[in-house]
Design a protein around this motif. Structure first.
Motif, PDB file in Angstrom:
ATOM      1  N   THR A 202      39.532 -11.736  28.549  1.00 42.18           N
ATOM      2  CA  THR A 202      38.509 -12.252  27.977  1.00 42.18           C
ATOM      3  C   THR A 202      37.362 -11.311  28.565  1.00 42.18           C
ATOM      4  N   VAL A 203      36.612 -10.983  27.511  1.00 38.92           N
ATOM      5  CA  VAL A 203      35.407  -9.959  27.730  1.00 38.92           C
ATOM      6  C   VAL A 203      33.985 -10.895  27.677  1.00 38.92           C
ATOM      7  N   GLY A 204      33.034 -10.319  28.598  1.00 36.03           N
ATOM      8  CA  GLY A 204      31.696 -10.937  28.396  1.00 36.03           C
ATOM      9  C   GLY A 204      30.478  -9.822  27.957  1.00 36.03           C
ATOM     10  N   GLN A 205      29.922 -10.079  27.143  1.00 32.14           N
ATOM     11  CA  GLN A 205      28.711  -8.945  26.763  1.00 32.14           C
ATOM     12  C   GLN A 205      27.444  -9.115  27.631  1.00 32.14           C
ATOM     13  N   VAL A 206      27.013  -8.191  28.181  1.00 27.93           N
ATOM     14  CA  VAL A 206      25.843  -8.254  29.059  1.00 27.93           C
ATOM     15  C   VAL A 206      24.952  -7.150  28.475  1.00 27.93           C
TER      16      VAL A 206
ATOM     17  N   TYR B 177      22.626 -10.349  38.464  1.00 33.64           N
ATOM     18  CA  TYR B 177      23.624 -10.051  39.145  1.00 33.64           C
ATOM     19  C   TYR B 177      24.684 -11.544  39.334  1.00 33.64           C
ATOM     20  N   ARG B 178      23.917 -12.602  39.146  1.00 27.15           N
ATOM     21  CA  ARG B 178      24.782 -13.798  38.920  1.00 27.15           C
ATOM     22  C   ARG B 178      25.596 -13.869  37.572  1.00 27.15           C
ATOM     23  N   THR B 179      25.229 -13.300  36.602  1.00 27.38           N
ATOM     24  CA  THR B 179      25.794 -13.208  35.334  1.00 27.38           C
ATOM     25  C   THR B 179      27.207 -12.554  35.580  1.00 27.38           C
TER      26      THR B 179
ATOM     27  N   ASP C 182      34.370 -13.469  38.726  1.00 25.99           N
ATOM     28  CA  ASP C 182      34.892 -14.791  39.493  1.00 25.99           C
ATOM     29  C   ASP C 182      35.696 -15.471  38.320  1.00 25.99           C
ATOM     30  N   LEU C 183      35.386 -15.544  36.974  1.00 24.81           N
ATOM     31  CA  LEU C 183      36.170 -16.175  36.015  1.00 24.81           C
ATOM     32  C   LEU C 183      37.324 -15.125  35.299  1.00 24.81           C
ATOM     33  N   HIS C 184      37.499 -13.828  36.136  1.00 26.95           N
ATOM     34  CA  HIS C 184      38.525 -13.020  35.680  1.00 26.95           C
ATOM     35  C   HIS C 184      38.200 -12.493  34.581  1.00 26.95           C
ATOM     36  N   ALA C 185      36.721 -12.687  33.795  1.00 30.79           N
ATOM     37  CA  ALA C 185      36.658 -11.745  32.853  1.00 30.79           C
ATOM     38  C   ALA C 185      36.218 -10.440  32.800  1.00 30.79           C
ATOM     39  N   VAL C 186      36.204  -9.836  31.761  1.00 34.76           N
ATOM     40  CA  VAL C 186      35.644  -8.302  32.001  1.00 34.76           C
ATOM     41  C   VAL C 186      34.186  -8.125  31.444  1.00 34.76           C
ATOM     42  N   PRO C 187      33.273  -8.073  32.262  1.00 30.78           N
ATOM     43  CA  PRO C 187      31.884  -7.819  31.583  1.00 30.78           C
ATOM     44  C   PRO C 187      31.857  -6.367  31.060  1.00 30.78           C
ATOM     45  N   ILE C 188      31.171  -6.387  29.605  1.00 31.01           N
ATOM     46  CA  ILE C 188      30.868  -5.240  28.887  1.00 31.01           C
ATOM     47  C   ILE C 188      29.483  -4.720  28.934  1.00 31.01           C
ATOM     48  N   VAL C 189      28.965  -4.082  29.680  1.00 27.31           N
ATOM     49  CA  VAL C 189      27.426  -3.600  29.824  1.00 27.31           C
ATOM     50  C   VAL C 189      27.088  -2.802  28.728  1.00 27.31           C
ATOM     51  N   ASN C 190      25.847  -2.809  28.432  1.00 30.05           N
ATOM     52  CA  ASN C 190      25.264  -1.797  27.445  1.00 30.05           C
ATOM     53  C   ASN C 190      23.773  -2.076  27.692  1.00 30.05           C
ATOM     54  N   GLU C 191      22.864  -0.845  27.390  1.00 26.99           N
ATOM     55  CA  GLU C 191      21.329  -1.231  27.369  1.00 26.99           C
ATOM     56  C   GLU C 191      21.365  -1.963  25.915  1.00 26.99           C
ATOM     57  N   ASN C 192      20.298  -2.957  26.210  1.00 27.27           N
ATOM     58  CA  ASN C 192      19.669  -3.679  25.101  1.00 27.27           C
ATOM     59  C   ASN C 192      18.916  -2.881  24.096  1.00 27.27           C
ATOM     60  N   ASP C 193      19.883  -1.977  23.166  1.00 30.12           N
ATOM     61  CA  ASP C 193      19.010  -1.061  22.410  1.00 30.12           C
ATOM     62  C   ASP C 193      18.350  -1.717  21.199  1.00 30.12           C
ATOM     63  N   THR C 194      18.704  -2.904  21.020  1.00 27.46           N
ATOM     64  CA  THR C 194      18.108  -3.617  19.757  1.00 27.46           C
ATOM     65  C   THR C 194      16.637  -4.204  20.308  1.00 27.46           C
ATOM     66  N   VAL C 195      16.276  -4.035  21.376  1.00 31.29           N
ATOM     67  CA  VAL C 195      14.771  -4.634  21.701  1.00 31.29           C
ATOM     68  C   VAL C 195      14.155  -3.800  22.559  1.00 31.29           C
ATOM     69  N   ALA C 196      14.767  -2.971  23.129  1.00 34.78           N
ATOM     70  CA  ALA C 196      14.100  -2.086  24.372  1.00 34.78           C
ATOM     71  C   ALA C 196      13.267  -1.099  23.564  1.00 34.78           C
TER      72      ALA C 196
END
Length: 369
Positions: free
Chosen positions: A101-105, A122-124, A130-144
């Motif tokens: 499972t992936v999670g968007q950050v 950090y907690r996210t 910890d939940l064995h998901a894969v965080p997928i990180v990107n800059e928040n281009d829609t609001v930055a």
């Protein structure tokens, strides 16, 4: 060192737009799947993976009828808002083939410099791992906005690696390594390892690639490697098609050796992820207290204030010559400070109330430059 790469338990991998999309925009499914197959293999070994992925703006070009990456911020944000959903959806489908499972950050600089936001980021990420998901990180281009942008995802990846205390950062590009010059020229040679800046002397480092869909280039990757190795994290730079061999510890790409012990992660972010909104001019006594004795900055030691900022913003602390000596998060708005300068906190508390018996910059929110 390559053994340490192969044994890294927590790995941050960054991939650029040109390695995920076609030259005209749109996601290249086979490239996404190839990357995910390599990362899925890591997760199957019980190792933690954080993916920092570019490609949102590029993925949004074709659906919006755009033929090239837009130059203006508003159109970039529009493309990102369309492309980010397509990008995360494609990753979700591809990782699902490995039972993951992936999670968007999505992050902005503001999310990781203000104390409460930093802890939340950090907690996210930690909970997703910890939940064995894969965080997928990107800059928040829609609001930055320009003021709160990282600028490129190479830098973001280095900072995320520091945030999660990664054991390894892998920068994937469309070039297989750092070379002494243009890789297409026969006189250029691959640089296998970089132990310090002296190994980069006399090297021609190129800018953004020819695809036109990304913002980085070799310059940003080398700078990202410098940031991460400064936090004690080894870095490997190579091409996306060599992700598997790199993660297995094979001697491909360019290995950047870590430089020193890890500093405090949050202050590391403050030094490398922020742009100052103003400057506080310090007298010699305040410089000695802040730099030499690592004390908080009090109003009595400030001689002048530059810039427009609010409480919580990053500001540079400069010496009598105007050279920055530290950066910190200020506890006052710019308009409040002129009337406080040169006065002790006890004097201010007596005259203005107990709310003014506080530091201008607390030592816990201050990093030396």
């Amino acid at each position: 060192m390559r053994d340490a790469v192969a044994a890294a338990r927590r790995v941050v991998v960054k991939i650029g737009s040109s390695s995920l999309t076609t030259a005209t925009g749109g996601l290249a499914d086979e490239r996404v799947d190839a990357l995910v197959d390599s990362l899925g293999g890591l997760a199957a070994q019980g190792r933690e993976v954080v993916l920092v992925s570019s490609g949102a703006i590029a993925a949004g070009l074709v659906p919006l009828g755009l033929t090239r990456r837009p130059r203006d911020l508003a159109t970039q944000q529009a493309a990102a808002s369309v492309g980010q959903g397509l990008l995360i959806g494609r990753y979700a489908a591809s990782f699902a083939r490995h039972g993951l499972t992936v999670g968007q950050v999505l992050l902005t600089v503001d999310d990781v410099t203000r104390r409460a936001h930093y802890r939340n980021a950090y907690r996210t990420l930690r909970k997703l791992l910890d939940l064995h998901a894969v965080p997928i990180v990107n800059e928040n281009d829609t609001v930055a906005t320009d003021e709160i942008r990282f600028g490129d995802n190479d830098r973001l990846a280095a900072l995320v690696a520091a945030l999660v205390h990664a054991d390894l950062l892998v920068l994937l590009s469309d070039v297989d390594a750092l070379w002494t010059g243009d890789p297409a020229r026969p006189q250029s040679t691959r640089i296998a390892e970089v132990r310090g800046d002296e190994d980069l002397a006399g090297i021609t480092i190129g800018g953004a690639g020819r695809s036109g869909v990304g913002t980085g280039g070799m310059v940003t990757k080398v700078e990202a490697a410098r940031i991460a190795t400064g936090f004690g994290i080894p870095v490997v730079l190579t091409s996306a098609d060599l992700a598997g061999p790199v993660l297995a510890g094979e001697p491909v790409g360019t290995l950047f050796h870590p430089q020193r012990q890890r500093p405090t992660a949050r202050l590391f972010w403050l030094a490398h992820a922020t742009s100052p909104r103003g400057r506080l001019h310090l007298d010699p006594g305040a410089v000695a207290a802040v730099v030499g004795r690592r004390k908080s900055l009090l109003p009595a030691g400030i001689t002048a204030v530059d810039g427009t900022f609010t409480a919580g913003d990053p500001v540079d602390l400069v010496d009598t010559a105007g050279a920055p000596v530290a950066r910190g998060l200020v506890n006052y708005d710019a308009v409040e400070l002129p009337g406080l300068l040169g006065r002790s906190t006890s004097e201010l508390a007596a005259a203005l109330g107990p709310a003014y018996e506080r530091e201008v910059v607390h030592r816990d929110d201050l990093v030396l430059l």
